[in-house]
Design an enzyme around this catalytic site. Sequence first.
Site, PDB file in Angstrom:
ATOM      1  N   HIS A 244       4.876   5.199  -8.141  1.00  0.00           N
ATOM      2  CA  HIS A 244       5.732   4.333  -6.814  1.00  0.00           C
ATOM      3  C   HIS A 244       5.657   2.576  -6.978  1.00  0.00           C
ATOM      4  O   HIS A 244       5.147   1.739  -6.592  1.00  0.00           O
ATOM      5  CB  HIS A 244       5.588   5.077  -5.698  1.00  0.00           C
ATOM      6  CG  HIS A 244       4.906   5.011  -4.688  1.00  0.00           C
ATOM      7  ND1 HIS A 244       6.200   4.587  -3.481  1.00  0.00           N
ATOM      8  CD2 HIS A 244       4.215   3.440  -3.460  1.00  0.00           C
ATOM      9  CE1 HIS A 244       5.590   4.601  -2.020  1.00  0.00           C
ATOM     10  NE2 HIS A 244       4.284   3.200  -2.427  1.00  0.00           N
ATOM     11  N   GLU A 245       3.846   2.917  -7.094  1.00  0.00           N
ATOM     12  CA  GLU A 245       2.976   1.827  -7.021  1.00  0.00           C
ATOM     13  C   GLU A 245       3.459   0.406  -8.589  1.00  0.00           C
ATOM     14  O   GLU A 245       4.130  -0.685  -7.393  1.00  0.00           O
ATOM     15  CB  GLU A 245       1.886   2.130  -7.547  1.00  0.00           C
ATOM     16  CG  GLU A 245       0.481   2.622  -7.111  1.00  0.00           C
ATOM     17  CD  GLU A 245       1.177   2.434  -5.194  1.00  0.00           C
ATOM     18  OE1 GLU A 245       1.288   0.882  -4.986  1.00  0.00           O
ATOM     19  OE2 GLU A 245       0.699   3.063  -3.951  1.00  0.00           O
TER      20      GLU A 245
ATOM     21  N   HIS B 168       1.440  -1.123  -0.086  1.00  0.00           N
ATOM     22  CA  HIS B 168       0.020   0.275   0.173  1.00  0.00           C
ATOM     23  C   HIS B 168       1.264   1.435  -0.203  1.00  0.00           C
ATOM     24  O   HIS B 168       1.794   1.150   0.543  1.00  0.00           O
ATOM     25  CB  HIS B 168      -1.272   0.065   1.044  1.00  0.00           C
ATOM     26  CG  HIS B 168      -2.008  -1.164   1.279  1.00  0.00           C
ATOM     27  ND1 HIS B 168      -3.059  -0.971   0.949  1.00  0.00           N
ATOM     28  CD2 HIS B 168      -1.713  -1.972   1.876  1.00  0.00           C
ATOM     29  CE1 HIS B 168      -3.576  -2.021   0.762  1.00  0.00           C
ATOM     30  NE2 HIS B 168      -3.179  -3.052   1.462  1.00  0.00           N
TER      31      HIS B 168
END
Length: 602
Positions: A406-407, A229
């Site tokens: 980022h993910e 997350h």
Amino acid sequence: MAGFPFLPLLLVALYASLAHAAPWPLHARHATHRVRQIGRGLEVKAFHPKSTFQTFGKGIDQPIPEGFANSLTPPAINDSAVTFMQAQLGVDAAHVGYRAGLSDGSRKFAYVKQVHDGVPFANAVANMAWKDGKVVAFGSSFVDINSISKIADSNPTLDVNSVIPTTEAALDGRFNDQPPTLEYLVNEDGSVALTHVFQIRNETAGTWFEAYVCAHTGQLLSVTDFVAHASYTVLPIQKQTFPAGQETLTDPQDLFASPFGWHSNGTDNTTETTGNNVAAFVGGRVSAETSAGLNFNVKYDDTKDPTAASNIQAATNNAFYIANTVHDFTYRYGFTEKTFNFQDSNFGKGGKEGDRVVVSVQDASGLNNANFATPPDGQSGVCRMFIWDFTDPRRDGSLENDIIVHEMTHGVTSRMTGGGTGRCLQTTEAGGMGEGWSDAMANWVSQKSAQVEDFVVGQYVTNKPAAGIRSHPYSTDPEVNPLRYSSVAQLNEVHNIGEVWANMLHNVYAVLVAERGFSTTALTNPDTTEGNVVFMHLFLDALLLQPCNPTFVDARDAWIQADENRYNGANKCTLFKAFASRGLGLNAGPDFVDNADVPAGC
């Protein structure tokens, strides 16, 4: 509600073996443990045997595998791996299970598991790397079978189908029909359990777990969480946020990394936001071309809500573009089919296929966040991008490129660490570094010149240009960002720990660029020697070298060894000085005490 009676039993099982264990110091907990709150009040403490990690500079010789002493044919990677494990740890060949390996020119990598009575261990693993035939790195979390207090019988008492329903209830999801496996699991108290291992997923809630359930008692003993997350339109990838301005780009795909473009796997062609690397959609609906010839030209208007029809299409297009671009530039630097990347077709180049990234834009399962689930090689990665409601109108996370980068980086780091399992960034410390690598990658693509700028994550969606969603901007100035290795001693949440690692890497990046300069073609040309190019090579090379569930020290050592392997150690002192400037010096230990030492000669 049917799952509630099972929860107390689970909690008893999870903590019974911990009651008599000696207290774990903070650094040990970070390196071996991870506590997760799951579903309806279930707390699961996962344990991973501590990994040891050694690097060997120019490399060391290893014993010649049996039968190859006078052979003109070099031994296969699996033979070399098993022989080295025998020599290094004194284990019998029957206790080493070869899992995966790859060869890339003069470099080779192998990933193995410990085996007992024909059953592999889930959390006792090892990895090794060779260059020019010599061993250059070795990591292991193997355990001494003779010192184990109790090891379960290798024949299960319970059939896996009998334990799936209660595990579904406990983890609030459903078994996803991936074939279960039977694996040993090392517990914190030194015992070893026999476990049924299978995946439980809740697509609505965005959860995806790998459960380890005792094959004799039915108790849930541990989980792997595939979802990473983050707290984070088409914009060129070097532009971080929507206000920087949208552009119309012609043929942005890199045909070296995506030989049939972004809308074909070489056999099937599409005119939507689906292709070999990525499928992007909102509520199950992909975005179609706006005119023939694969034109996806819809402007985003952030004076309107993200759910306006044109904004939905524009956001989907941007997410598709960014995810494919990350696929392409990381491919250039080494995240390929052999190293467990995400593609539907691997074109016969190795690895498992059928696993393109699925991007759910404006996902309905949350707000003010984003996440990425990284299952093993051969299963699609899933990226969920959310709407943020800190502003009026609301803002779409898919319009802030640093969030998507980022993910996507979670998929890179989770696949390349540990050989494609998705299991090897699961401790608190390793999970924290996973967040840090993701911020560092977003930082890397956003830098535009040799003048290294401070970097703020999540500034657009929060409307906080100077602060974003982290505690400090990433900076070389200790007055702007004071985080150091010792800061980790006060932290126990992965995003906070990740800030320390990302800021260290920001400082590493800055000194490499200061010494070597900046390439404006780094996204498509990895064959130059400017500092930003060197940084990205070492970033990905080190992932292949480091052990499962690395510590800060392990990861630093992997960077140093990666530089030895690729650049003959030319940047060793530069790297050490940068790490040491933030407390991760040569003699830094696992206890988060700052150290400023550098090797002799530096």
